[in-house]
Design a protein around this motif. Structure first.
Motif, short mmCIF file in Angstrom:
data_model
loop_
_atom_site.label_atom_id
_atom_site.label_comp_id
_atom_site.label_asym_id
_atom_site.label_seq_id
_atom_site.Cartn_x
_atom_site.Cartn_y
_atom_site.Cartn_z
N SER A 237 31.87 14.75 12.28
CA SER A 237 30.87 16.04 12.25
C SER A 237 30.56 15.74 13.85
CB SER A 237 29.87 15.68 11.48
OG SER A 237 29.26 16.42 10.77
N ILE A 238 30.43 17.09 14.50
CA ILE A 238 30.27 17.30 15.75
C ILE A 238 28.82 18.29 15.81
CG2 ILE A 238 30.57 18.15 18.05
CD1 ILE A 238 33.49 17.16 17.51
N ILE A 239 27.83 17.66 16.61
CA ILE A 239 26.56 18.20 16.49
C ILE A 239 26.37 18.53 18.19
CG2 ILE A 239 24.01 17.93 16.53
CD1 ILE A 239 24.35 15.93 14.49
N ILE A 240 26.07 20.04 18.77
CA ILE A 240 26.13 20.01 20.21
C ILE A 240 24.61 20.47 20.18
CG2 ILE A 240 26.56 21.88 21.81
CD1 ILE A 240 29.04 20.61 20.76
N VAL A 241 23.90 19.53 21.12
CA VAL A 241 22.55 19.82 21.55
C VAL A 241 22.40 20.15 23.04
CG1 VAL A 241 22.21 17.47 21.98
CG2 VAL A 241 20.27 18.88 21.31
N ALA A 242 21.54 21.42 22.86
CA ALA A 242 21.25 21.76 24.51
C ALA A 242 20.22 20.82 24.83
CB ALA A 242 20.98 23.19 24.49
N GLU A 243 20.33 20.46 26.23
CA GLU A 243 19.47 19.49 27.01
C GLU A 243 17.83 19.93 26.62
OE1 GLU A 243 19.93 19.20 31.26
OE2 GLU A 243 20.09 21.39 31.24
N GLY A 244 17.68 21.31 26.59
CA GLY A 244 16.18 21.75 26.45
C GLY A 244 15.71 21.53 25.20
N VAL A 245 16.58 21.17 24.18
CA VAL A 245 15.95 20.94 22.95
C VAL A 245 15.42 19.48 22.82
CG1 VAL A 245 16.54 20.75 20.52
CG2 VAL A 245 17.34 22.55 21.99
N HIS B 255 27.47 8.55 17.65
CA HIS B 255 27.66 8.14 18.81
C HIS B 255 27.35 9.38 19.64
CE1 HIS B 255 29.94 5.36 16.80
NE2 HIS B 255 30.48 4.70 17.97
N ILE B 256 26.71 9.20 20.93
CA ILE B 256 26.62 10.03 21.50
C ILE B 256 27.43 10.43 22.82
CG2 ILE B 256 24.15 10.21 21.01
CD1 ILE B 256 23.46 8.92 23.53
N SER B 257 27.45 11.58 23.28
CA SER B 257 28.26 11.82 24.65
C SER B 257 27.46 12.98 25.46
CB SER B 257 29.55 12.45 24.29
OG SER B 257 30.09 12.58 25.57
N VAL B 258 26.90 12.82 26.76
CA VAL B 258 26.35 13.37 27.51
C VAL B 258 27.14 13.86 28.69
CG1 VAL B 258 24.23 13.72 29.02
CG2 VAL B 258 24.02 12.02 27.05
N LEU B 259 27.57 15.28 28.53
CA LEU B 259 28.65 15.77 29.77
C LEU B 259 28.06 15.83 30.77
CD1 LEU B 259 30.34 18.33 27.23
CD2 LEU B 259 30.70 16.09 27.28
N GLY B 260 26.81 16.11 31.22
CA GLY B 260 25.89 16.03 32.48
C GLY B 260 27.01 16.97 33.52
N HIS B 261 26.93 16.50 34.81
CA HIS B 261 27.52 17.17 36.02
C HIS B 261 28.89 17.75 35.94
CE1 HIS B 261 23.39 16.89 37.48
NE2 HIS B 261 23.56 17.63 38.20
N ILE B 262 29.60 17.00 34.96
CA ILE B 262 31.17 17.54 35.11
C ILE B 262 31.27 19.03 34.59
CG2 ILE B 262 32.14 15.54 34.51
CD1 ILE B 262 32.63 16.57 31.44
N GLU C 285 29.71 21.39 13.74
CA GLU C 285 28.90 21.65 12.37
C GLU C 285 27.45 21.93 12.71
OE1 GLU C 285 31.34 19.30 12.90
OE2 GLU C 285 32.41 19.94 11.42
N THR C 286 26.78 21.47 13.92
CA THR C 286 25.48 21.96 13.90
C THR C 286 25.30 22.12 15.47
OG1 THR C 286 24.98 20.38 12.13
CG2 THR C 286 23.17 20.97 13.90
N ILE C 287 24.42 23.03 15.80
CA ILE C 287 24.13 23.52 17.32
C ILE C 287 22.54 23.62 17.26
CG2 ILE C 287 24.60 25.19 18.86
CD1 ILE C 287 26.95 26.34 17.34
N LEU C 288 22.06 22.98 18.40
CA LEU C 288 20.95 23.18 18.58
C LEU C 288 20.49 23.54 19.87
CD1 LEU C 288 19.51 19.53 17.12
CD2 LEU C 288 19.93 21.62 15.88
N GLU D 218 36.22 8.46 11.70
CA GLU D 218 35.15 8.88 10.68
C GLU D 218 33.74 9.00 11.31
OE1 GLU D 218 35.85 8.12 6.84
OE2 GLU D 218 38.27 8.56 7.09
N ARG D 219 33.57 9.54 12.54
CA ARG D 219 32.38 9.22 13.08
C ARG D 219 31.72 10.64 13.26
NH1 ARG D 219 34.24 5.02 17.54
NH2 ARG D 219 33.77 3.34 16.43
N THR D 220 30.22 10.75 13.25
CA THR D 220 29.68 11.55 13.66
C THR D 220 29.18 11.64 15.41
OG1 THR D 220 28.59 12.04 11.77
CG2 THR D 220 27.37 12.95 13.34
N PHE D 221 29.42 12.72 16.21
CA PHE D 221 29.16 12.66 17.44
C PHE D 221 28.01 13.81 17.80
CE2 PHE D 221 32.78 10.14 18.43
CZ PHE D 221 32.28 9.69 19.89
N ILE D 222 27.04 13.30 18.58
CA ILE D 222 26.19 14.32 19.12
C ILE D 222 26.60 14.69 20.58
CG2 ILE D 222 23.82 14.64 19.78
CD1 ILE D 222 22.82 12.70 17.52
#
Ligand code: ADP
Length: 319
Positions: free
Chosen positions: A216-224, A243-250, A187-190, A161-165
């Motif tokens: 809940s999942i929030i997607i944020v583009a690195e440019g934001v 919680h955050i997850s930075v996908l990076g070069h994968i 749920e949210t896209i930035l 039951e977590r919110t992830f960015i």
């Protein structure tokens, strides 16, 4: 025209190899000689040029990255650097070049064309940010990589039951974030193209949990902004833990998707045809599912048409 060349430049993208293969094989089919220029424009300046045969591009269609390697070249941005590049092309008898890369690489291709060597651009970048084409090589593969990650994050998010960015690539272009958000049910896209308001994000999160949403999942583009910054804001403003997850070069790696291999093959072959027609300063692409060509523009920072309808849809479907 007897001899042409191919190079990959700028940020690498899955499917570049499939495009190199298509250029080489189509060129040989058209009875041209074809050279590979290694390490992009920098390699050209340094004379890293090698003739390629049919077999030189065997067994690469399924491989990520680029066998020609890619580079950024500060020297090529100067008139002196481009003069050296021109001398190398003349030395090697190269009369036309296919440039596989992004926006910056295309502007380099235009500069070389102005010096008298026709160059044709093949759009390859995971950002999908090239005006004139609906899709660039690498975008589909990167998108699938992101979706795969979101699906996995969703499993753990709902168990606890977590919110992830999730932070995805895209400095100026939000295509990857938007498509991934829509396909991943975020749920949210930035994205850089659209203004965001922190109270609205908080309200969406609270409404969701009020309705019994487990995660809940929030997607944020690195440019934001970085995911960590958004996490700090949500904690500070509304005491929401994330919680955050930075996908990076994968996102840049991996075996290209079937779609990227197909468009890479189509784009690469069309680029050779254009050189055969003596065209330069143009690039290939796809519009409404057809292969098209368009002039490369001089101006900096071109981006693909913004898909406002898709952004609205993503909001409608994720309340
Ligand atoms: P991408 O092609 O992925 O957008 P870059 O913007 O780094 O990547 O561009 C790749 C290379 O293209 C640069 O390192 C530079 O050598 C060349 N390039 C970019 N912009 C120009 C320009 N305006 N004139 C000449 N060469 C350029």
């Amino acid at each position: 025209m007897n001899r042409i060349a191919v190079l990959t430049s700028g940020g690498d993208a899955p499917g570049m190899n499939a495009a190199v293969r298509a250029v080489v094989r189509k060129a040989i089919f058209e009875e041209f000689e074809v050279a590979g220029i290694f390490n992009g424009y920098q390699g050209l300046i340094e004379g890293k040029v090698e003739l390629l045969q049919l077999g030189s591009v065997g067994d690469i269609i399924q491989r990520g990255g680029t066998m020609l390697r890619s580079a950024r070249s500060v020297e090529f941005r100067t008139p002196e650097g481009r003069e050296k590049a021109l001398q190398q092309l003349e030395l090697h008898g190269i009369e036309g070049v296919v440039v596989i890369g992004g926006d910056g690489s295309f502007r380099g291709a235009l500069e070389l064309t102005k010096l008298g060597i026709p160059c044709v651009g093949v759009p390859a970048t995971i950002d999908n940010d090239i005006q004139g084409t609906d899709f660039t090589i690498g975008f589909d593969t990167a998108l699938n990589t992101v979706i795969d990650s979101i699906d996995k994050i969703r499993d753990t998010a709902s168990s606890h039951e977590r919110t992830f960015i999730v932070e995805v690539m895209g400095r100026d272009a939000g295509d990857l974030a938007l498509w991934a958000g829509l396909a991943g049910g975020a749920e949210t896209i930035l994205i850089p193209e659209e203004k965001y308001e922190v109270p609205a994000i908080i309200e969406r999160l609270k409404n969701g949990s009020g309705r019994g949403k487990k995660h809940s999942i929030i997607i944020v583009a690195e440019g934001v902004m970085p995911a960590s910054e958004l996490a700090d804001i949500l904690k500070r403003e509304a005491n929401i833990d994330t919680h955050i997850s930075v996908l990076g070069h994968i996102q840049r790696g991996g075996s290209p998707s079937a779609r990227d291999r197909v468009i890479a093959s189509q784009f690469g072959a069309r680029a050779v045809e254009l050189l055969k027609e003596g065209r330069g300063g143009v690039a290939v692409g796809m519009k409404n599912n057809g292969i098209v060509e368009y002039d490369i523009k001089d101006d900096e920072g071109s981006t693909n048409d913004w898909k406002a309808e898709m952004y609205t849809l993503s909001k409608e479907l994720s309340i």
